[in-house]
Write a protein that holds these residues in place. Structure first.
Motif, PDB file in Angstrom:
ATOM      1  N   ASP A 272      20.545  66.990  37.411  1.00 61.63           N
ATOM      2  CA  ASP A 272      20.207  68.223  37.655  1.00 61.63           C
ATOM      3  C   ASP A 272      21.581  69.141  37.534  1.00 61.63           C
ATOM      4  OD1 ASP A 272      19.494  70.597  39.119  1.00 61.63           O
ATOM      5  OD2 ASP A 272      19.080  69.665  40.904  1.00 61.63           O
ATOM      6  N   GLU A 273      21.428  69.603  36.370  1.00 59.76           N
ATOM      7  CA  GLU A 273      22.504  70.525  36.061  1.00 59.76           C
ATOM      8  C   GLU A 273      22.878  71.790  36.810  1.00 59.76           C
ATOM      9  OE1 GLU A 273      24.909  69.442  34.100  1.00 59.76           O
ATOM     10  OE2 GLU A 273      23.393  67.622  33.351  1.00 59.76           O
ATOM     11  N   GLY A 274      21.683  72.133  37.234  1.00 57.09           N
ATOM     12  CA  GLY A 274      21.474  73.653  37.926  1.00 57.09           C
ATOM     13  C   GLY A 274      22.061  73.349  39.364  1.00 57.09           C
ATOM     14  N   SER A 275      22.087  72.143  39.883  1.00 60.00           N
ATOM     15  CA  SER A 275      22.877  71.869  41.025  1.00 60.00           C
ATOM     16  C   SER A 275      24.207  71.779  40.955  1.00 60.00           C
ATOM     17  CB  SER A 275      22.146  70.954  41.882  1.00 60.00           C
ATOM     18  OG  SER A 275      20.812  71.089  42.425  1.00 60.00           O
ATOM     19  N   ARG A 276      24.609  71.036  39.872  1.00 62.84           N
ATOM     20  CA  ARG A 276      25.937  70.492  39.584  1.00 62.84           C
ATOM     21  C   ARG A 276      26.872  72.073  39.541  1.00 62.84           C
ATOM     22  NH1 ARG A 276      26.850  66.086  37.426  1.00 62.84           N
ATOM     23  NH2 ARG A 276      25.104  66.448  36.237  1.00 62.84           N
ATOM     24  N   TYR A 277      26.127  72.866  38.511  1.00 62.35           N
ATOM     25  CA  TYR A 277      26.697  74.328  38.490  1.00 62.35           C
ATOM     26  C   TYR A 277      26.903  74.961  39.709  1.00 62.35           C
ATOM     27  CZ  TYR A 277      26.499  79.268  36.618  1.00 62.35           C
ATOM     28  OH  TYR A 277      26.734  80.426  36.312  1.00 62.35           O
ATOM     29  N   GLN A 278      25.974  75.092  40.531  1.00 61.98           N
ATOM     30  CA  GLN A 278      26.091  75.795  41.766  1.00 61.98           C
ATOM     31  C   GLN A 278      26.942  75.340  42.577  1.00 61.98           C
ATOM     32  OE1 GLN A 278      24.677  78.847  42.528  1.00 61.98           O
ATOM     33  NE2 GLN A 278      23.736  79.091  40.570  1.00 61.98           N
ATOM     34  N   LEU A 279      26.879  73.918  42.683  1.00 63.06           N
ATOM     35  CA  LEU A 279      27.762  73.272  43.534  1.00 63.06           C
ATOM     36  C   LEU A 279      29.417  73.447  43.076  1.00 63.06           C
ATOM     37  CD1 LEU A 279      28.310  71.354  45.891  1.00 63.06           C
ATOM     38  CD2 LEU A 279      28.212  69.315  44.269  1.00 63.06           C
ATOM     39  N   VAL A 280      29.758  73.617  41.837  1.00 65.76           N
ATOM     40  CA  VAL A 280      30.962  73.973  41.643  1.00 65.76           C
ATOM     41  C   VAL A 280      31.547  75.303  41.843  1.00 65.76           C
ATOM     42  CG1 VAL A 280      32.445  74.383  39.560  1.00 65.76           C
ATOM     43  CG2 VAL A 280      31.099  72.133  39.329  1.00 65.76           C
ATOM     44  N   ILE A 281      30.583  76.203  41.630  1.00 66.77           N
ATOM     45  CA  ILE A 281      31.000  77.745  41.814  1.00 66.77           C
ATOM     46  C   ILE A 281      30.935  77.976  43.509  1.00 66.77           C
ATOM     47  CG2 ILE A 281      30.122  78.384  39.488  1.00 66.77           C
ATOM     48  CD1 ILE A 281      27.774  79.708  41.058  1.00 66.77           C
TER      49      ILE A 281
ATOM     50  N   LEU B 137      31.017  69.639  34.424  1.00 66.06           N
ATOM     51  CA  LEU B 137      30.321  70.583  33.908  1.00 66.06           C
ATOM     52  C   LEU B 137      30.821  71.131  32.674  1.00 66.06           C
ATOM     53  CD1 LEU B 137      28.664  72.928  35.017  1.00 66.06           C
ATOM     54  CD2 LEU B 137      30.390  74.187  35.867  1.00 66.06           C
ATOM     55  N   LYS B 138      32.203  71.134  32.640  1.00 65.82           N
ATOM     56  CA  LYS B 138      32.765  71.804  31.311  1.00 65.82           C
ATOM     57  C   LYS B 138      32.079  70.825  30.047  1.00 65.82           C
ATOM     58  CE  LYS B 138      37.081  72.122  32.674  1.00 65.82           C
ATOM     59  NZ  LYS B 138      38.354  72.285  32.934  1.00 65.82           N
ATOM     60  N   SER B 139      32.275  69.726  30.528  1.00 65.91           N
ATOM     61  CA  SER B 139      31.675  68.539  29.376  1.00 65.91           C
ATOM     62  C   SER B 139      30.462  68.664  28.855  1.00 65.91           C
ATOM     63  CB  SER B 139      31.918  67.178  29.750  1.00 65.91           C
ATOM     64  OG  SER B 139      31.232  66.806  30.577  1.00 65.91           O
ATOM     65  N   ARG B 140      29.607  69.004  30.085  1.00 66.15           N
ATOM     66  CA  ARG B 140      28.005  69.492  29.695  1.00 66.15           C
ATOM     67  C   ARG B 140      27.927  70.868  29.028  1.00 66.15           C
ATOM     68  NH1 ARG B 140      28.388  65.446  33.256  1.00 66.15           N
ATOM     69  NH2 ARG B 140      26.545  64.178  33.765  1.00 66.15           N
ATOM     70  N   VAL B 141      28.773  71.807  29.128  1.00 68.55           N
ATOM     71  CA  VAL B 141      28.717  72.913  28.705  1.00 68.55           C
ATOM     72  C   VAL B 141      29.130  72.709  27.228  1.00 68.55           C
ATOM     73  CG1 VAL B 141      29.767  75.281  28.261  1.00 68.55           C
ATOM     74  CG2 VAL B 141      29.302  74.449  30.531  1.00 68.55           C
ATOM     75  N   ALA B 142      30.104  72.120  26.872  1.00 67.73           N
ATOM     76  CA  ALA B 142      30.501  71.635  25.273  1.00 67.73           C
ATOM     77  C   ALA B 142      29.561  70.932  24.725  1.00 67.73           C
ATOM     78  CB  ALA B 142      31.783  70.825  25.482  1.00 67.73           C
ATOM     79  N   ALA B 143      28.560  70.044  25.503  1.00 67.32           N
ATOM     80  CA  ALA B 143      27.803  69.194  24.886  1.00 67.32           C
ATOM     81  C   ALA B 143      26.282  70.172  24.646  1.00 67.32           C
ATOM     82  CB  ALA B 143      27.433  68.048  25.539  1.00 67.32           C
ATOM     83  N   GLY B 144      26.319  71.327  25.194  1.00 70.41           N
ATOM     84  CA  GLY B 144      25.032  72.027  25.217  1.00 70.41           C
ATOM     85  C   GLY B 144      23.841  71.715  26.093  1.00 70.41           C
ATOM     86  N   ILE B 145      24.361  70.760  27.225  1.00 70.35           N
ATOM     87  CA  ILE B 145      23.438  70.531  28.019  1.00 70.35           C
ATOM     88  C   ILE B 145      23.317  71.405  29.216  1.00 70.35           C
ATOM     89  CG2 ILE B 145      22.886  68.638  29.860  1.00 70.35           C
ATOM     90  CD1 ILE B 145      24.555  66.695  28.014  1.00 70.35           C
ATOM     91  N   ALA B 146      24.300  71.914  29.714  1.00 66.55           N
ATOM     92  CA  ALA B 146      24.418  72.809  30.826  1.00 66.55           C
ATOM     93  C   ALA B 146      24.458  74.072  30.308  1.00 66.55           C
ATOM     94  CB  ALA B 146      25.506  72.551  31.883  1.00 66.55           C
TER      95      ALA B 146
ATOM     96  N   GLN C 285      34.942  78.572  26.223  1.00 68.31           N
ATOM     97  CA  GLN C 285      34.421  80.083  26.527  1.00 68.31           C
ATOM     98  C   GLN C 285      33.640  80.579  25.479  1.00 68.31           C
ATOM     99  OE1 GLN C 285      37.353  82.641  28.168  1.00 68.31           O
ATOM    100  NE2 GLN C 285      38.473  81.044  29.417  1.00 68.31           N
ATOM    101  N   LEU C 286      34.135  80.578  24.162  1.00 65.70           N
ATOM    102  CA  LEU C 286      33.349  81.165  23.218  1.00 65.70           C
ATOM    103  C   LEU C 286      32.055  80.378  22.956  1.00 65.70           C
ATOM    104  CD1 LEU C 286      32.687  82.920  20.476  1.00 65.70           C
ATOM    105  CD2 LEU C 286      34.251  81.105  19.322  1.00 65.70           C
ATOM    106  N   ALA C 287      31.878  78.989  23.110  1.00 63.26           N
ATOM    107  CA  ALA C 287      30.854  78.336  22.753  1.00 63.26           C
ATOM    108  C   ALA C 287      29.665  78.729  23.884  1.00 63.26           C
ATOM    109  CB  ALA C 287      31.047  76.738  22.674  1.00 63.26           C
ATOM    110  N   CYS C 288      30.196  78.761  24.973  1.00 64.06           N
ATOM    111  CA  CYS C 288      29.246  79.033  26.314  1.00 64.06           C
ATOM    112  C   CYS C 288      28.852  80.482  26.141  1.00 64.06           C
ATOM    113  CB  CYS C 288      30.071  78.981  27.647  1.00 64.06           C
ATOM    114  SG  CYS C 288      29.351  79.562  29.173  1.00 64.06           S
ATOM    115  N   ALA C 289      29.645  81.557  25.921  1.00 58.03           N
ATOM    116  CA  ALA C 289      28.991  82.951  25.607  1.00 58.03           C
ATOM    117  C   ALA C 289      27.991  82.958  24.366  1.00 58.03           C
ATOM    118  CB  ALA C 289      30.244  83.690  25.466  1.00 58.03           C
ATOM    119  N   THR C 290      28.375  82.258  23.303  1.00 59.36           N
ATOM    120  CA  THR C 290      27.567  82.511  22.305  1.00 59.36           C
ATOM    121  C   THR C 290      26.154  81.800  22.544  1.00 59.36           C
ATOM    122  OG1 THR C 290      29.311  82.080  20.664  1.00 59.36           O
ATOM    123  CG2 THR C 290      27.163  81.497  19.764  1.00 59.36           C
ATOM    124  N   ARG C 291      26.032  80.538  23.393  1.00 55.08           N
ATOM    125  CA  ARG C 291      24.883  80.044  23.819  1.00 55.08           C
ATOM    126  C   ARG C 291      23.882  81.119  24.737  1.00 55.08           C
ATOM    127  NH1 ARG C 291      26.646  75.702  25.700  1.00 55.08           N
ATOM    128  NH2 ARG C 291      27.062  74.696  23.544  1.00 55.08           N
TER     129      ARG C 291
END
Length: 632
Positions: free
Chosen positions: A178-187, A205-214, A231-237
């Protein structure tokens, strides 16, 4: 979200309204229902699956068609719930709530109705009531991860962040994917300074952002020590998603009968912060100066806050103030195009609840990012980013999708008309009368073990000193004091003050001796507040835009000695500053002088340079030039 036999994935990607998988009851799964005996070709489960496919595509009208067919069978509770979810996404919140209440009335022990009720109430902004509905649902079906996540979202809206962490942790425990819960738990853990297990979650979370999963909002990634490339990869997506959504909705352009005044460059500034907000604090004096420049400053306010003195000041300063909070992104784009804006400046980026999608419609020939978001937008439809060469050096510009448009001064505008009030006494704030006061008024989400370790070492090196902070959400202050205790520091040496109106808060800096900046995500507006209030800011510039803002302020202030290169230098500086009164007094005297002579707070000079930069960008565009070959 994982699929199972009993759950259809209806997730539409909205973090606040995560669609819940259809809980197909045992009756629905095994029944071919009466329609099939009459020659119908589809079972309830098949109809639900067809509806779910359309739901996933965002075609809610088609989804409703299939769910209604399935719901002819009165025992098809899941189909009824899915109808409600479609109604929510079509803005029919009352209808969805009524449907949920009918399900609850029919069977108060069926969790699906309570869950739908929570969704409908949350969609209406009634999060306190939604919490109660979600709690009933989680009690009846504690194994449903998505309901725990929805509960966490509503708890977060009610600022019950510690409880939100518990809900997100439970959801993630039930569904590790559950990527949404992982993300919300971190912040949320970041905000309440609950660092137990946070490093590992952040790395996941960062590894999943890098892989395009989260899918993560770029602004939240700034607190996670993410590299400029990530940061660029995340923003571009994020930008590509916005661009794709915009392509699905046609905008019809119309021209206004109003024509630009002769010889003036028409610039639009869009922000949700034209009120009681740092954006207004930084830009109000600038817009007042631009009144007498070759620039027509059109302010498009996407914020719906009531009129305040700060807002009235901006309304008076603007060439024209446009209140557009009730417009959709499409109609806002039309409004901007109709006003014949030549250069459109985004003051928000991904920083607030606004509409970054509006720029994907390309309502202006040239679109520029500035000030509000300390990073790249990753958007092909944003042409330039206004910066300075300290905060965005050439080595870092490679990780920005925008062409840097450099000012020769600090990129951040400031307001020298602000009065620094005389505060109450030190004793009134719980501060020692004569001891050194280190301060850090950054948000708790910017703190981390590394920053706090430096601060604790400074406290240990300066006898009697205290660390002054603003009260944070949840149990954050309690946790920080417990961390002090664990570091063999008296917890009472951490002094917390409630957040104050800006006019009062600015006076706090008269009692602060040195601002200890945070690592990775600097003080930004807070740093300029401190400097203007007479408090030096000690920082360690990093390798991202967000980690170099305070350094840029010091650099352009003419006080580079406040920018250090390592944690050891940071601690050594703070300890010497705290123990050598003559050096401390001399540095404060230099700060007072540099605020007057350096140009950092020279808003008239800033306005002239800013207007000149915009004029050069406009001239370059009119001559057919591209952003990529703009000469500095």
């Amino acid at each position: 979200m994982a699929m199972s036999e009993n759950s259809l994935d209806l997730d539409d990607g909205n973090d606040d309204l995560r669609a819940v998988g259809d809980a197909v009851s045992g009756i629905e799964r095994r029944a071919s229902v009466s329609r099939l005996s009459q020659g119908d070709e589809a079972s309830v489960e098949e109809l639900n699956r067809a509806g779910a496919r359309h739901f996933a595509k965002g075609d809610f009208a088609a989804a409703i068609h299939f769910f209604k067919l399935a719901a002819i069978d009165l025992s098809a509770v899941g189909a009824q719930a899915n109808l409600g979810r479609c109604e929510i996404r079509m803005g029919q919140f009352d209808e969805a709530a009524a449907r949920a209440r009918s399900l609850v009335f029919a069977d108060a022990h069926q969790w699906t109705g309570w869950q739908l009720l929570g969704e409908a109430l949350a969609a209406k902004g009634l999060h306190a009531e939604a919490i109660e509905a979600y709690r009933r649902a989680t009690t009846l079906a504690p194994e449903q991860a998505v309901t725990h996540r929805q509960l966490g979202v509503s708890l977060g809206h009610c600022l019950l962040l510690d409880e939100a962490c518990e809900a997100f942790a439970r959801a993630l425990d039930l569904n590790p994917e559950d990527e949404g819960s992982r993300y919300q738990l971190v912040i949320n853990k970041r905000h309440v300074c609950d660092w137990d297990g946070l490093d590992g979650l952040s790395e996941q979370l960062k590894s999943r952002v890098a892989a395009g999963i989260a899918l993560v909002s770029p602004i939240d990634l700034l607190s996670e020590d993410a590299s400029a490339s990530l940061q660029l990869a995340c923003a571009t997506r994020q930008a590509e998603r916005l661009h794709e959504d915009a392509r699905k909705k046609t905008v019809h352009w119309e021209r206004s009968s109003h024509r630009p005044s002769s010889g003036r460059l028409r610039i639009g500034f869009v922000s949700a912060g034209f009120g009681q907000h740092p954006t207004a604090i930084l830009t109000s004096a600038l817009f007042e100066q631009l009144r007498n420049s070759p620039v027509e400053a059109h302010l498009f306010s996407t914020g719906a806050e009531p009129v305040s003195k700060a807002r009235e000041r901006l309304m008076a300063a603007a060439y024209r103030f446009h209140q557009v909070s009730k417009l959709t992104p499409q109609t806002l784009a039309q409004r901007i195009r109709a006003e014949q804006i030549e250069l459109l400046v985004d003051l928000d980026g991904y920083s607030r609840a606004c509409w970054p999608m509006v720029y994907a419609y390309r309502p202006a020939p040239v679109q520029i990012a500035w000030l509000g978001y300390p990073g790249t937008t990753g958007a092909r439809y944003i042409d330039y980013v206004i910066a300075d060469r300290f905060v965005l050096p050439p080595s870092l510009a490679a990780y920005f999708s925008e062409q840097p448009a450099y000012l020769s001064r600090c990129y951040q505008s400031n307001d020298p008309t602000r009065i620094v009030p005389v505060p109450q006494s030190r004793q009134d704030y719980g501060l020692p009368v004569d001891a050194v006061v280190f301060a850090c008024f950054n948000g708790t989400f910017k703190l981390g073990r590394r920053s706090l370790d430096r601060m604790f070492k400074a406290l240990k090196g300066v006898p009697g000193s205290v660390l002054w902070m603003l009260e944070g959400p949840g149990k954050s202050s309690l946790r920080l004091r417990e961390m002090a205790r664990g570091a063999d520091i008296d917890p009472a040496r951490l002094v917390f003050t409630p957040k104050l109106p800006h006019s009062q808060y600015l006076g706090l800096y008269r009692h602060a001796d040195l601002f200890l900046d945070t690592e990775g995500y600097n003080a930004h507006t807070t740093a300029s507040d401190a400097l203007w209030g007479g408090c030096p800011v000690l920082t360690r510039p990093g390798n991202t835009f967000a980690s170099r803002v305070a350094g840029s302020l010091n650099h352009h202030l003419g006080m580079p000695e406040l920018n250090v290169g390592s944690d050891d230098e940071f601690v050594a500086f703070a300890i010497r500053y705290g123990n050598v009164r003559e050096w401390r007094d001399a540095l404060k005297q230099k700060l007072a002088l540099q605020c007057d002579v350096s140009g950092l707070f020279d808003v008239k000079g800033f306005a002239a340079d800013f207007a000149d930069l915009l004029a050069r960008i406009a001239k370059h565009h009119r001559s057919g030039g591209r952003a990529s070959n703009f000469l500095q």
